[in-house]
Design a protein around this motif. Structure first.
Motif, PDB file in Angstrom:
ATOM      1  N   ASP A 202       0.710  -1.268   0.020  1.00 59.11           N
ATOM      2  CA  ASP A 202      -0.052  -0.177   0.028  1.00 59.11           C
ATOM      3  C   ASP A 202       0.849   1.252  -0.136  1.00 59.11           C
ATOM      4  O   ASP A 202       2.035   1.312   0.529  1.00 59.11           O
ATOM      5  CB  ASP A 202      -0.943  -0.004   1.257  1.00 59.11           C
TER       6      ASP A 202
ATOM      7  N   ASP B 223      -3.332   4.512  -1.703  1.00 54.18           N
ATOM      8  CA  ASP B 223      -4.188   3.657  -1.206  1.00 54.18           C
ATOM      9  C   ASP B 223      -5.129   3.941  -0.083  1.00 54.18           C
ATOM     10  O   ASP B 223      -6.175   3.477   0.433  1.00 54.18           O
ATOM     11  CB  ASP B 223      -3.601   2.176  -1.107  1.00 54.18           C
ATOM     12  N   ALA B 224      -4.441   4.906   0.986  1.00 53.74           N
ATOM     13  CA  ALA B 224      -4.886   5.267   2.122  1.00 53.74           C
ATOM     14  C   ALA B 224      -4.176   6.479   2.524  1.00 53.74           C
ATOM     15  O   ALA B 224      -3.233   6.913   2.216  1.00 53.74           O
ATOM     16  CB  ALA B 224      -4.725   3.913   3.267  1.00 53.74           C
TER      17      ALA B 224
ATOM     18  N   ASN C 146     -13.604   6.133  -6.942  1.00 56.89           N
ATOM     19  CA  ASN C 146     -12.282   5.684  -6.550  1.00 56.89           C
ATOM     20  C   ASN C 146     -11.910   5.843  -5.128  1.00 56.89           C
ATOM     21  O   ASN C 146     -10.891   6.519  -5.026  1.00 56.89           O
ATOM     22  CB  ASN C 146     -11.361   5.787  -7.502  1.00 56.89           C
TER      23      ASN C 146
ATOM     24  N   ILE D 102     -10.434   5.779  -1.225  1.00 62.55           N
ATOM     25  CA  ILE D 102      -9.155   5.336  -0.557  1.00 62.55           C
ATOM     26  C   ILE D 102      -9.810   5.141   0.902  1.00 62.55           C
ATOM     27  O   ILE D 102     -10.337   5.835   1.482  1.00 62.55           O
ATOM     28  CB  ILE D 102      -7.896   6.008  -0.619  1.00 62.55           C
ATOM     29  N   LYS D 103      -8.861   4.232   1.711  1.00 56.25           N
ATOM     30  CA  LYS D 103      -9.186   4.268   3.301  1.00 56.25           C
ATOM     31  C   LYS D 103      -8.673   5.577   3.978  1.00 56.25           C
ATOM     32  O   LYS D 103      -7.585   6.037   3.541  1.00 56.25           O
ATOM     33  CB  LYS D 103      -8.694   3.100   3.665  1.00 56.25           C
TER      34      LYS D 103
ATOM     35  N   TYR E  98     -15.467   4.019   3.599  1.00 60.34           N
ATOM     36  CA  TYR E  98     -14.067   4.118   3.846  1.00 60.34           C
ATOM     37  C   TYR E  98     -13.222   4.924   4.450  1.00 60.34           C
ATOM     38  O   TYR E  98     -12.101   4.883   4.518  1.00 60.34           O
ATOM     39  CB  TYR E  98     -13.483   4.280   2.099  1.00 60.34           C
TER      40      TYR E  98
END
Length: 395
Positions: free
Chosen positions: A49, A114-115, A153, A155-156, A251
């Motif tokens: 990630d 990704d986060a 889309n 992301i966390k 998320y």
């Protein structure tokens, strides 16, 4: 004002919406454990990630620990730092003509990460009180492509703070000492998460099956609102597989956790909110009363001067005056100290209502701003059944 927004959008706006946070941390807190929990339990970071870690200079040790924990997972951290000085200079020294500039950097970055794990960074209430509200709207509108991309889309996102990070400024606002607020904050973090999740699921199920909420309070609050087809969301401190299947709103985690929130049916809110503890741009607003008719804010009055609030609402434009969120606090560890002005989202039995943007709650209001009203001590009936009794959650 505290408005929950997608954290990447807030970052690229360089904190365009004022925050009341500054960063101090009790020496009793194990920052390495906090960092490990944020990375492993809350965000569920996996090998490979790419993670943005963001916060203020006064929390550098915690931010460093988070970055290290990310790397220990075989993931890749990027640390970004903010400050009041930079936030203010981004308005006072950057020409107005650039407010509408396309978010080129932001669009590149949201496609990489990704986060994100963020820690509240601002220190000064009312830091941007003298900035024309039109500039906030322009910057929000310019960042819309970033928000739209994240809706499709997601992301966390894990955010530590949730309106009560223990700082001198925030403690003063609540009529508490820093130590009192710190104890309250970390008690909220150290909650029984299994029970929190169980309570959240039970309340979510009730709201999903229900049709109408009736809210009353001895302070004069009286409001009715219908529930929409939107499913409630539960912020229980962990992003799990079930959350990820719910779309972008699933998320996000706000810590201390402990909320169940839902976007109500449009044009259904009727009545008034009496908000006894409200601040705007670092100043207390006395005797705020907000009235709604068919889902729209039709009046706002107070004992204090609220011209700045009205200018903000006028500048934000369409959708900002729509009643858009009902939020139930469910965290039993966050208790309102007697004689204080403490308000936040997650104390068990707290009722919070919002107008404007509710994308974070699974709604479809994408206004450039919004308002949040905390009303403790409410009685709430769901289709005639009491689920909150004078501020006490009944499940």
């Amino acid at each position: 004002m505290k408005t929950k927004v997608l954290f990447f959008v807030a970052l690229f706006l360089l904190m365009s919406i004022p925050s009341v946070y500054a960063q101090t941390t009790s020496s009793k807190v194990n920052l390495e454990k906090v960092a490990a929990d944020l990375v492993n339990q809350c965000a569920g970071i996996s090998e490979g990630d790419i993670v943005m870690v963001s916060g203020g200079v006064k929390n550098l040790e915690l931010l460093e620990n988070i970055a290290v924990e990310v790397r220990k997972k075989g993931a890749f951290p990027m640390l970004t730092i903010g400050s009041d000085r930079m936030t203010r200079k981004m308005f006072t020294e950057v020409p107005v003509k650039y407010d509408s500039q396309k978010p080129e950097l932001g669009m590149h970055m949201v496609k990489i990460f990704d986060a994100q794990i963020s820690v509240s960074s601002n220190e000064t209430p009312g830091l941007l009180a003298d900035i024309p509200p039109e500039r906030f709207k322009t910057r929000n509108e310019a960042s819309r492509p970033v928000q739209e991309y994240l809706e499709k889309n997601p992301i966390k996102s894990v955010a530590l703070g949730n309106g009560m990070y223990p700082t001198k400024a925030t403690a003063d606002e609540f009529g508490l000492t820093v130590d009192q607020l710190s104890d309250l904050f970390w008690s909220g973090i150290n909650v029984d998460y299994k029970k929190l999740a169980a309570d959240g699921k039970k309340l979510s199920a009730l709201l999903e099956a229900g049709k109408e909420l009736e809210v009353s309070n001895s302070n004069g609050t009286s409001l009715k609102v219908s529930l929409a087809n939107h499913k409630p969301f539960c912020s229980d401190g962990v992003i799990d597989d079930a959350d990820l299947k719910r779309g972008s709103a699933g998320y996000a985690v706000y810590l201390p956790a402990g909320e169940v929130y839902v976007a109500p049916a449009k044009a259904s809110a009727n009545g008034k909110l009496v908000v006894e503890n409200f601040t705007w741009q670092g100043k207390a607003v006395e005797g705020l009363v907000v009235e709604f008719k068919d889902g729209k804010m039709v009046s706002m009055d107070a004992k204090s001067d609220i011209s700045a609030i009205k200018k903000y609402l006028e500048a934000q434009g369409k959708g900002v005056d729509e009643f858009s969120v009902v939020d139930f606090g469910i965290n039993p560890n966050v208790k309102i100290p007697k004689g204080s002005k403490f308000v936040s989202w997650m104390p068990a039995g707290m009722m919070t209502f919002g107008t404007g943007n509710n994308m974070w709650a699974g709604g479809d209001n994408d206004a450039s701003g919004g308002m949040t009203f905390f009303v403790p001590g409410c009685t709430v009936k769901l289709d005639g059944k009491t689920i909150v009794d004078e501020g006490q959650l009944k499940l």
